[in-house]
Design an enzyme around this catalytic site. Sequence first.
Site, mmCIF file in Angstrom:
data_model
loop_
_atom_site.group_PDB
_atom_site.id
_atom_site.type_symbol
_atom_site.label_atom_id
_atom_site.label_comp_id
_atom_site.label_asym_id
_atom_site.label_seq_id
_atom_site.Cartn_x
_atom_site.Cartn_y
_atom_site.Cartn_z
ATOM 1 N N ASP A 40 -6.885 3.443 12.427
ATOM 2 C CA ASP A 40 -6.529 4.196 11.811
ATOM 3 C C ASP A 40 -6.520 3.794 10.526
ATOM 4 O O ASP A 40 -5.993 3.181 9.548
ATOM 5 C CB ASP A 40 -4.783 4.656 11.544
ATOM 6 C CG ASP A 40 -3.770 4.929 11.176
ATOM 7 O OD1 ASP A 40 -4.643 6.395 10.258
ATOM 8 O OD2 ASP A 40 -2.763 4.806 10.214
ATOM 9 N N CYS A 44 -7.867 10.088 7.243
ATOM 10 C CA CYS A 44 -6.808 10.678 6.413
ATOM 11 C C CYS A 44 -7.376 10.701 5.356
ATOM 12 O O CYS A 44 -7.033 11.665 4.275
ATOM 13 C CB CYS A 44 -5.576 9.917 6.417
ATOM 14 S SG CYS A 44 -5.980 8.475 5.725
ATOM 15 N N ARG A 92 3.220 7.000 15.975
ATOM 16 C CA ARG A 92 3.577 5.980 16.448
ATOM 17 C C ARG A 92 4.676 6.136 17.968
ATOM 18 O O ARG A 92 4.521 5.725 19.053
ATOM 19 C CB ARG A 92 4.870 5.405 15.927
ATOM 20 C CG ARG A 92 4.079 4.544 14.555
ATOM 21 C CD ARG A 92 4.565 3.794 13.772
ATOM 22 N NE ARG A 92 5.598 4.308 12.530
ATOM 23 C CZ ARG A 92 4.801 4.874 11.407
ATOM 24 N NH1 ARG A 92 3.789 4.289 11.121
ATOM 25 N NH2 ARG A 92 5.612 5.056 10.407
ATOM 26 N N ALA A 140 -12.796 -4.785 10.492
ATOM 27 C CA ALA A 140 -12.938 -4.173 10.773
ATOM 28 C C ALA A 140 -14.367 -3.857 12.298
ATOM 29 O O ALA A 140 -14.494 -4.298 13.119
ATOM 30 C CB ALA A 140 -12.239 -2.607 10.798
ATOM 31 N N ASP A 200 -6.915 -6.135 10.584
ATOM 32 C CA ASP A 200 -6.168 -6.049 9.280
ATOM 33 C C ASP A 200 -7.210 -6.303 8.855
ATOM 34 O O ASP A 200 -7.166 -8.268 8.674
ATOM 35 C CB ASP A 200 -4.910 -5.847 8.817
ATOM 36 C CG ASP A 200 -5.543 -4.177 7.618
ATOM 37 O OD1 ASP A 200 -4.391 -3.261 8.152
ATOM 38 O OD2 ASP A 200 -5.438 -4.607 6.585
ATOM 39 N N TYR A 206 3.764 3.358 5.974
ATOM 40 C CA TYR A 206 2.343 4.456 6.300
ATOM 41 C C TYR A 206 4.128 5.944 7.677
ATOM 42 O O TYR A 206 3.817 6.114 8.490
ATOM 43 C CB TYR A 206 1.450 4.172 7.056
ATOM 44 C CG TYR A 206 0.414 3.933 6.030
ATOM 45 C CD1 TYR A 206 -0.482 5.308 5.672
ATOM 46 C CD2 TYR A 206 1.068 2.864 6.234
ATOM 47 C CE1 TYR A 206 -1.363 4.313 4.657
ATOM 48 C CE2 TYR A 206 -0.496 1.951 5.095
ATOM 49 C CZ TYR A 206 -1.233 3.205 4.593
ATOM 50 O OH TYR A 206 -2.398 2.738 3.766
ATOM 51 N N GLN A 225 0.730 -0.945 -0.050
ATOM 52 C CA GLN A 225 -0.275 0.226 -0.044
ATOM 53 C C GLN A 225 1.033 1.073 -0.233
ATOM 54 O O GLN A 225 1.461 1.270 0.699
ATOM 55 C CB GLN A 225 -1.178 0.211 1.305
ATOM 56 C CG GLN A 225 -1.659 -1.142 0.999
ATOM 57 C CD GLN A 225 -3.158 -1.287 2.741
ATOM 58 O OE1 GLN A 225 -3.196 0.020 2.669
ATOM 59 N NE2 GLN A 225 -2.958 -2.515 3.034
HETATM 60 N N1 SAH Z 1 -2.073 2.223 10.684
HETATM 61 C C1 SAH Z 1 -1.467 1.045 9.736
HETATM 62 C C2 SAH Z 1 -1.758 2.380 8.186
HETATM 63 C C3 SAH Z 1 -3.345 1.401 8.036
HETATM 64 S S1 SAH Z 1 -3.532 1.448 6.152
HETATM 65 C C4 SAH Z 1 -0.332 2.179 10.343
HETATM 66 O O1 SAH Z 1 0.584 3.225 10.840
HETATM 67 O O2 SAH Z 1 0.830 2.030 9.391
HETATM 68 C C5 SAH Z 1 -5.300 1.335 6.271
HETATM 69 C C6 SAH Z 1 -5.412 -0.478 6.405
HETATM 70 O O3 SAH Z 1 -6.607 -1.136 6.868
HETATM 71 C C7 SAH Z 1 -5.172 -0.803 5.161
HETATM 72 O O4 SAH Z 1 -3.932 -1.808 6.162
HETATM 73 C C8 SAH Z 1 -6.002 -2.186 5.013
HETATM 74 O O5 SAH Z 1 -5.868 -2.717 4.556
HETATM 75 C C9 SAH Z 1 -6.676 -1.670 5.927
HETATM 76 N N2 SAH Z 1 -8.541 -2.293 6.109
HETATM 77 C C10 SAH Z 1 -9.294 -1.346 4.945
HETATM 78 N N3 SAH Z 1 -10.589 -1.450 5.314
HETATM 79 C C11 SAH Z 1 -10.853 -2.123 5.896
HETATM 80 C C12 SAH Z 1 -11.202 -3.202 6.663
HETATM 81 N N4 SAH Z 1 -12.575 -2.668 6.388
HETATM 82 N N5 SAH Z 1 -11.334 -3.407 7.896
HETATM 83 C C13 SAH Z 1 -10.163 -3.759 8.195
HETATM 84 N N6 SAH Z 1 -9.445 -3.466 7.523
HETATM 85 C C14 SAH Z 1 -9.269 -2.803 6.793
#
Ligand code: SAH
Length: 389
Positions: free
Chosen positions: A293, A333, A207, A275, A245, A200, A195
Site C-alpha cells: 500500500d 492511490c 483491513r 521498501a 515502513d 487511512y 500523515q
Molecule cells: N497501509 C497504511 C497506509 C500506507 S501510507 C495503512 O493502511 O494505514 C504509505 C506509507 O508508505 C507511509 O507510512 C510512508 O511512511 C511509507 N513510505 C513512503 N515511502 C516509502 C519507502 N520508500 N519505503 C517504505 N515506506 C515508505
Amino acid sequence: MTEAVVLKPGRDKSVRRRHPWIFSGAVAALPNFEDGDVLPVRAADGALLGHAYFNKASSIVGRMLNFDGLPPLEALGASLERAIALRRRLFDPGENAWRVVNGEGDGVPGLVVDRYADVLVLQVSTLGAERLKAFFVEILEKGLEPRTILERSNLPSRKEEGLASTEGCLRGDDVEAVDIIESGLRFRVGFVRSQKTGFYLDQRENRSLVRSRAAGRRVLNVFSYTGGFTVAALAGGAAAVDSVDISEKALDLARTNCRLNGSDGPGLGFFAADAFEFLRGRDLAAYDFFVLDPPAFAKRKSEVVGACRGYKDLHRLVFRGAPPGALVLTFSCSYFVEEGLFRQVIYQGAAEAGRRVRILHRHRQSPDHPVNVFHPEGDYLKGFLLYVD
Ligand code: SAH
C-alpha cells in the site's frame, strides 16, 4: 447583486452535467472580485447555473457549491448535513472513526473532515474553502458535538492556491492522539506530524478483507504506516506479521497498535527501511501474504510514467520471491494511474518475474469516501487481491 462569472458559449456543458470544476479556459468574463469569493455562475446566454468560489491563482479557477438558485451557504449547509446523515446510516453507533466530509464527493469542494472518536480533523485544500472555514466549523460543531476540532491543512496542493500549510486546534483542547475503534479493533491515531489527518480511513473494508484471509498466513505488510493491516492480520489469526515502513515514528505507533489489541512479541517484526531495498534483500519465500500500500507514486499527470516504473518494480520483486499459493493485496492511490493501467503494470511485473498471477478480487475506497458520479476524479483508490501460482 454580485456580478457573475460568465462561461464561454458551449463551455457550460460540464457544469450543467454537475461537474464541480471550472477551468480557466472555460471562462469568458471574470468580474472584479477577491480570490476566494463566492460568485454566481452564468452560461453565455445568461442562464444562472449556480454558485462557485473562485481563485485566479488556480488552474481550476472555480469550484461549484450548488447547481440551482439556492443561496450558496444554505446549499453548502445542506450538503454538510447530508454528509453527516450518510455516515450515520453507514456505520453502527459503536464505530467511531469515519470520514465525515469527502470534498467534492460530498458536494463540499476543498474540505475533508475525519472523525476520530470525539475529535474532528479538518483538512482544507483551497482558498475558497479556507474562507468558509468558520462556517464549516459551526455546522460540524452543531451536527457532531466533538470535544476538539483540529486542523491539519498540510497538503502540498495548497501552494497552487496561494496558501501556506497550517496546523492547529480550532475548538476545544489540543490533543496529541486519540484511540479509535474500527470493526472492533483499537487503533491509536496520532496528530503530531501525522500523515493525512492521522489514519487511512479509506482502507477500512480492505483491513476487514485482510482479517478474513489471514488465518495461518505469514504476512508481510509493506508501507505499513501505523500498522492498520498488521493489526487486522493478527486479529484474523495470522501466524506472523512483519511490517515495513520508512518512518520510524509510524512503526512506533504500529507497535503500540499491536499491543492495544493484545498482540505483543513473537511473530511480530518491524523494519524501518526503504521498501524496495527491503524486498531486494529479503527471502520472500518466508511470507505467503503480501500487502502493498505505497504512497501515491504519481501526484500529477506528468509523473505517471515514472510511477508505473515504480509499481512494476515493486510487483516484479514481490512476484519473483513469493512462494506458490501466495496472496498479494496491492493498491494504488494515484488517481492518475487508472485501474486499467495499474492492472497492465501488474501484468508486466508478473511477466518479468515469470509467474502466473490471477486477480481474485478488486477493491476500492471505503463508502465514507463516496465518489460523486459527476466527479470521477474522486475515485482514486484501486486495489487487487492477487493469487500467485
Ligand atoms: N497501509 C497504511 C497506509 C500506507 S501510507 C495503512 O493502511 O494505514 C504509505 C506509507 O508508505 C507511509 O507510512 C510512508 O511512511 C511509507 N513510505 C513512503 N515511502 C516509502 C519507502 N520508500 N519505503 C517504505 N515506506 C515508505
